[in-house]
Enzyme design. Structure first.
Site, PDB file in Angstrom:
ATOM      1  N   HIS A  44       0.817  -1.214   0.000  1.00 50.17           N
ATOM      2  CA  HIS A  44       0.000   0.000   0.000  1.00 50.17           C
ATOM      3  C   HIS A  44       0.850   1.263   0.000  1.00 50.17           C
ATOM      4  CE1 HIS A  44       0.540  -0.137   4.477  1.00 50.17           C
ATOM      5  NE2 HIS A  44       0.443   1.185   4.347  1.00 50.17           N
TER       6      HIS A  44
ATOM      7  N   ASP B 284       0.023  -7.597   1.600  1.00 51.03           N
ATOM      8  CA  ASP B 284       0.506  -6.212   1.588  1.00 51.03           C
ATOM      9  C   ASP B 284       2.043  -6.218   1.552  1.00 51.03           C
ATOM     10  OD1 ASP B 284       0.665  -3.513   1.673  1.00 51.03           O
ATOM     11  OD2 ASP B 284       0.036  -3.318   3.790  1.00 51.03           O
TER      12      ASP B 284
ATOM     13  N   SER C 245       4.477   2.555   7.872  1.00 54.19           N
ATOM     14  CA  SER C 245       4.155   1.457   6.958  1.00 54.19           C
ATOM     15  C   SER C 245       5.347   1.032   6.118  1.00 54.19           C
ATOM     16  CB  SER C 245       3.031   1.893   6.004  1.00 54.19           C
ATOM     17  OG  SER C 245       1.825   1.958   6.698  1.00 54.19           O
TER      18      SER C 245
END
Lengths: 251, 422
Positions: A38, A92, A194
């Site tokens: 992402h 992910d 992230s």
């Protein structure tokens, strides 16, 4: 990073800084960066830096800039138009190939990859390190790298986090490709972290050595528990992708 | 000008000669004649050793006579008072008078005539090597049977040149052997065998008797061999002084037997035969030969195989062996080919590492690959040691031709994360 402290870059030499969107990644080879899908979805030319704890523009000028020449999202990652509405973070994971090799040194070196053996199966309670320039308890972003240590916990811990007004945890996907970690005195990753590595000590190794067990993916509420992409499940894809898109010597 | 005869008179003859006078007559008669000079009148002032006035007769550097005083003939039937014979064709007469003559002297009258000389007997040196024949005004030389007169028209020799021997074996002797060899001769012989055979000569010591040399070893008569730029001899003496076997190393051997005018001996006898031309046993280094023989001769072919790690390079082609044939000139064909060590060339570069910087990249050389430590390590097995192999490649004991891989050291922080203790 919630519940963390400022970190020396030498403690996380694999830490990659993604400028836009602000995120992290893990260097796994002098030509490859591993991150969350992402982070690079819709961004084929991310700008990255390494070798610095501070990420002010002036600091970044002194850091090593990494130029991507290829972004490889996991084929099972389901792209969606709006990240805010995403509820499925399965698969992910993504690889970024660098145009030029990273110059390795004391503050820039890769993190190891797990292999598919059971030695790398994570037991609950296993401690891992996370780091990043993301949100902390009282600030949206930080300039200096922060890190913390947190244990692996059963997935139901993550599933049972009370929803806040924005997120209904029950509507999110929880899969075996994810690791749940956190819960120790609020140590957790948060927005802006992230793609960073959940680094666990390599088993059966005398020397202190870390491998990337997970990647910061998502979480129901910062400061509770976080969900990390289980890298061990993607070793075949990582190796295959790196092999197929290897930069030849001539390049 | 020459003249066969002539008259010489003192100045004013028959009147008194003047004081203080000198007169010279140069008499020349034709070649091959001598001069007879005779005086019919002589009246010159007498003095000791003819110091005052005199007439001198000179032949070359030799004073034949000095005359003064008065002389009369001892032979009533002849008017000649003094006579000279000179065996050369020129003569000088000099008359001299001093400043005073107290009496009147009438001088002299003399005549000369050309007379034949016998060149064969009149001179100490013999003009001909063999026969001398005198005639009026000259002489000529002649030779015994089987001799011929050399171009100098004085010496005789035998005709012994132009002998060619082409049989693979044979015998050659000096003229008249074992009788005395001829003097004043030069005998040429040539042994001419087919290519690929060298001439080998054998001479027994007792088959050689040639006039011995002087104390300095110069041979008056000599036997000389030449072949392929080499010379054997000159030899002389009683008994052959050289090696009993002479290997010419060539298919052509020239023999010259030279004699002078004196000292004839028995001469010599030799045998020769053709021996297949040998080639040297030396071959290029770092090779083995097949077949191995004690001696290699004309037309033998040998396979030369380079030892492991060595090769023969011809242009852009390399091989581990070649063939060589013993040629008619005693040289191996392909002798320019050499077994040289295989060159592996510079070791290939590797990423994140390097090989020893070495100029020697020949067979057997060992190089070491290293990774750029401490951030890279050698992922592949083996020590990174590669040896230049016989096939021209760098070989590792474990990896073979495969190059070592240097990969990044992973997972090792340079500082521990301080905040992890709880």
């Amino acid at each position: 990073i919630f519940g963390g402290i400022k970190a020396n870059i030498g403690s996380f030499p694999w830490q990659v800084f993604f400028q836009t969107p602000r995120a992290g990644g893990a260097l796994i080879d002098d030509h490859w960066v591993l991150t969350a899908a992402h982070v690079v979805e819709g961004n084929s030319n991310p700008i990255m830096y390494m070798g610095t704890t501070r990420v002010h523009n002036a600091d970044l000028e002194k850091a090593q800039m990494l130029i991507a020449d290829g972004v490889f999202l996991h084929p099972d990652w389901k792209p969606v138009g709006d990240l805010e509405t995403r509820k499925n973070f399965d698969n992910d994971i993504a690889l970024v190939r660098l145009k030029d090799p990273v110059k390795l040194g004391p503050n820039v070196s890769p993190i190891c990859l797990p292999d598919s053996s059971s030695d790398y199966d994570l037991e609950f309670g296993t401690l891992g390190l996370i780091s990043g320039w993301g949100r902390i308890e009282r600030r949206r972003i930080v300039v200096e790298l922060r890190g913390t240590k947190l244990p692996v916990v059963p997935m139901k811990k993550c599933e049972s986090v009370e929803s806040d007004s924005r997120i209904d945890t029950r509507t999110f996907s929880f899969t075996d490709n994810m690791i749940c970690a956190g819960g120790e005195k609020g140590s957790d990753s948060c927005e802006g972290d992230s793609g960073g590595a959940f680094a666990v000590q390599v088993p059966n190794e005398k020397k202190t050595k870390f491998y990337v067990a997970g990647l910061v993916s998502w979480g129901p509420k910062c400061g509770t528990y976080g969900i990390y992409t289980k890298v061990k499940n993607y070793i075949s894809w990582i190796e295959k992708t790196m092999q197929e898109h290897r930069i030849s010597d001539q390049d | 000008e020459t003249s066969m005869y002539g008259e010489i008179l003192s100045p004013n003859y028959p009147q008194a000669y003047p004081n203080n006078v000198q007169k010279i007559w140069n008499i020349t008669v034709p070649d091959g004649y001598g001069v007879r000079l005779y005086f019919t009148h002589l009246d010159i002032e007498l003095s000791t050793n003819c110091e005052y006035d005199s007439v001198k007769i000179i032949s070359g550097d030799l004073v034949e006579g000095v005359l003064c005083g008065q002389k009369s003939s001892k032979n009533p039937s002849s008017p000649i008072v003094k006579e000279y014979h000179v065996p050369h064709n020129s003569l000088q007469v000099i008359f001299e008078s001093d400043f005073s003559n107290e009496e009147r002297f009438t001088g002299f009258a003399a005549y000369y005539v050309a007379v034949d000389i016998n060149e064969c007997t009149d001179f100490e040196d013999v003009p001909c090597s063999h026969f001398c024949n005198n005639f009026i005004g000259g002489y000529f030389c002649s030779c015994p049977p089987e001799y011929f007169l050399h171009d100098d028209m004085k010496n005789c020799g035998v005709n012994c040149s132009g002998n060619m021997f082409t049989d693979l074996a044979g015998e050659i002797t000096s003229p008249n052997y074992p009788s005395l060899y001829p003097e004043n001769s030069r005998c040429d012989y040539r042994v001419f065998l087919e290519k690929g055979f060298q001439v080998v000569v054998t001479i027994k010591r007792e088959d050689f008797d040639v006039e011995a040399g002087d104390s300095e070893g110069d041979c008056p008569d000599s036997l000389l061999f030449t072949a392929g730029g080499q010379q054997f001899g000159p030899y002389c003496g009683n008994g052959f002084p050289g090696q009993q076997i002479i290997e010419a190393k060539d298919n052509v051997l020239d023999i010259v037997f030279q004699t002078d005018e004196t000292g004839q001996k028995k001469g010599w006898k030799l045998r020769y035969y053709g021996d297949p031309m040998p080639c040297p046993k030396e071959f290029t280094a770092n090779s083995v030969q097949d077949p191995v023989k004690a001696k290699y001769v004309y037309k033998d072919t040998v396979k030369i195989t380079c030892l492991e790690g060595f090769e023969v390079v011809e242009g852009r082609v390399s091989s581990t062996f070649f063939y060589s044939t013993c040629q008619s000139n005693g040289q191996w064909s392909n002798s320019n080919l050499k077994c040289k060590p295989v060159d592996c060339g510079s070791p290939e570069p590797i990423k994140n590492g390097k090989a020893d910087d070495t100029e020697n990249t020949l067979f057997g050389t060992v190089i070491q690959y290293t990774c750029n430590e401490p951030y890279y390590y050698m992922k592949t097995e083996g020590t990174g040691e590669y040896r230049c192999a016989a096939n021209g490649t760098w070989m590792n004991k474990v990896l073979g031709m495969e190059l070592p891989q240097c990969v990044a050291v992973c997972g090792v922080p340079s500082q521990p994360f301080a905040g992890t203790q709880r």
